[in-house]
Design a protein around this motif. Structure first.
Motif, PDB file in Angstrom:
ATOM      1  N   THR A  92      -2.141  -5.719  18.436  1.00 22.88           N
ATOM      2  CA  THR A  92      -2.595  -6.694  17.437  1.00 22.88           C
ATOM      3  C   THR A  92      -1.433  -7.157  16.566  1.00 22.88           C
ATOM      4  N   PHE A  93      -0.645  -6.235  16.073  1.00 28.02           N
ATOM      5  CA  PHE A  93       0.463  -6.572  15.182  1.00 28.02           C
ATOM      6  C   PHE A  93       1.791  -6.232  15.854  1.00 28.02           C
ATOM      7  N   ASP A  94       2.723  -7.175  15.760  1.00 29.36           N
ATOM      8  CA  ASP A  94       4.059  -6.925  16.287  1.00 29.36           C
ATOM      9  C   ASP A  94       4.857  -6.029  15.354  1.00 29.36           C
ATOM     10  N   VAL A  95       4.585  -6.153  14.058  1.00 30.09           N
ATOM     11  CA  VAL A  95       5.347  -5.433  13.034  1.00 30.09           C
ATOM     12  C   VAL A  95       4.399  -5.033  11.910  1.00 30.09           C
ATOM     13  N   VAL A  96       4.565  -3.817  11.417  1.00 26.69           N
ATOM     14  CA  VAL A  96       3.880  -3.360  10.203  1.00 26.69           C
ATOM     15  C   VAL A  96       4.966  -2.880   9.254  1.00 26.69           C
ATOM     16  N   VAL A  97       5.013  -3.479   8.067  1.00 28.71           N
ATOM     17  CA  VAL A  97       6.027  -3.137   7.069  1.00 28.71           C
ATOM     18  C   VAL A  97       5.301  -2.755   5.780  1.00 28.71           C
ATOM     19  N   THR A  98       5.625  -1.583   5.255  1.00 36.31           N
ATOM     20  CA  THR A  98       5.025  -1.151   3.997  1.00 36.31           C
ATOM     21  C   THR A  98       6.111  -0.849   2.965  1.00 36.31           C
ATOM     22  N   ALA A 111       0.836  -1.206   0.000  1.00 36.43           N
ATOM     23  CA  ALA A 111       0.000   0.000   0.000  1.00 36.43           C
ATOM     24  C   ALA A 111       0.868   1.253   0.000  1.00 36.43           C
ATOM     25  N   SER A 112       0.283   2.349  -0.412  1.00 34.01           N
ATOM     26  CA  SER A 112       1.035   3.602  -0.520  1.00 34.01           C
ATOM     27  C   SER A 112       1.158   4.336   0.812  1.00 34.01           C
ATOM     28  N   TRP A 113       0.590   3.797   1.893  1.00 39.83           N
ATOM     29  CA  TRP A 113       0.711   4.432   3.203  1.00 39.83           C
ATOM     30  C   TRP A 113       2.059   4.119   3.826  1.00 39.83           C
ATOM     31  N   THR A 114       2.527   5.026   4.664  1.00 44.21           N
ATOM     32  CA  THR A 114       3.716   4.730   5.464  1.00 44.21           C
ATOM     33  C   THR A 114       3.307   3.769   6.574  1.00 44.21           C
ATOM     34  N   GLU A 115       4.295   3.218   7.239  1.00 46.81           N
ATOM     35  CA  GLU A 115       3.997   2.324   8.363  1.00 46.81           C
ATOM     36  C   GLU A 115       3.237   3.060   9.459  1.00 46.81           C
ATOM     37  N   ALA A 116       3.630   4.305   9.738  1.00 46.96           N
ATOM     38  CA  ALA A 116       2.946   5.091  10.773  1.00 46.96           C
ATOM     39  C   ALA A 116       1.492   5.352  10.387  1.00 46.96           C
ATOM     40  N   GLU A 117       1.247   5.663   9.124  1.00 45.46           N
ATOM     41  CA  GLU A 117      -0.131   5.902   8.666  1.00 45.46           C
ATOM     42  C   GLU A 117      -0.967   4.628   8.765  1.00 45.46           C
ATOM     43  N   MET A 118      -0.373   3.491   8.420  1.00 45.93           N
ATOM     44  CA  MET A 118      -1.105   2.232   8.475  1.00 45.93           C
ATOM     45  C   MET A 118      -1.408   1.854   9.930  1.00 45.93           C
ATOM     46  N   THR A 135       6.206   1.648   0.999  1.00 47.67           N
ATOM     47  CA  THR A 135       6.537   3.068   1.047  1.00 47.67           C
ATOM     48  C   THR A 135       7.661   3.337   2.044  1.00 47.67           C
ATOM     49  N   SER A 136       7.637   2.643   3.165  1.00 48.54           N
ATOM     50  CA  SER A 136       8.637   2.875   4.202  1.00 48.54           C
ATOM     51  C   SER A 136       9.952   2.145   3.955  1.00 48.54           C
ATOM     52  N   THR A 137       9.911   1.039   3.199  1.00 51.73           N
ATOM     53  CA  THR A 137      11.135   0.252   3.005  1.00 51.73           C
ATOM     54  C   THR A 137      11.805   0.480   1.667  1.00 51.73           C
ATOM     55  N   GLY A 138      11.048   0.936   0.666  1.00 56.98           N
ATOM     56  CA  GLY A 138      11.610   1.099  -0.670  1.00 56.98           C
ATOM     57  C   GLY A 138      11.632  -0.188  -1.482  1.00 56.98           C
ATOM     58  N   ALA A 139      11.121  -1.269  -0.915  1.00 59.97           N
ATOM     59  CA  ALA A 139      11.012  -2.546  -1.636  1.00 59.97           C
ATOM     60  C   ALA A 139       9.541  -2.925  -1.708  1.00 59.97           C
ATOM     61  N   VAL A 140       9.185  -3.720  -2.696  1.00 57.23           N
ATOM     62  CA  VAL A 140       7.797  -4.158  -2.855  1.00 57.23           C
ATOM     63  C   VAL A 140       7.746  -5.676  -3.005  1.00 57.23           C
ATOM     64  N   LYS A 141       6.606  -6.243  -2.577  1.00 59.39           N
ATOM     65  CA  LYS A 141       6.381  -7.653  -2.885  1.00 59.39           C
ATOM     66  C   LYS A 141       6.305  -7.765  -4.403  1.00 59.39           C
TER      67      LYS A 141
END
Length: 109
Positions: free
Chosen positions: A30-36, A9-16, A38-44
């Motif tokens: 609920t979630f231990d980690v949120v990775v997006t 998604a185009s949201w940052t981790e903080a936005e998500m 947008t925040s990492t510069g890599a995509v699935k």
């Protein structure tokens, strides 16, 4: 178990996280980690983004489970040794989790 969100998604981790916890009113833990992306510069399906999630969770690939409705994403995760499932229905996912011993087979019906 640990639980992560991995999103292109185009949201940052903080936005998500704000969306999950404030807008959707999910419990804060609920979630231990949120990775997006947008925040990492890599995509699935780039391997780097899966490796980032594993690192943040502090688990090995063979200790992780990944589900997505996109076969190319689950194939990429499987290539790293992550137990992967292409999502189709909740019942099929429950069966997959039971096959790994994550849930009991009684909870698959």
């Amino acid at each position: 178990y640990h639980l992560a969100v991995l999103s292109n998604a185009s949201w940052t981790e903080a936005e998500m996280q704000k969306m999950f916890y404030n807008d959707f009113e999910l419990p804060d833990d609920t979630f231990d980690v949120v990775v997006t992306s947008t925040s990492t510069g890599a995509v699935k399906p780039q391997l780097e983004i899966f490796q980032e999630v594993l690192a943040r969770l502090g688990v090995k690939a063979e200790e992780a489970v990944f589900t997505d409705d996109m076969p190319q994403f689950t194939a990429a995760a499987a290539g790293l040794g992550i137990h992967s499932h292409t999502f189709s229905t909740p019942a099929d996912f429950r069966k997959f989790l039971a096959s790994l011993g994550v849930t009991s087979s009684q909870s698959t019906s």
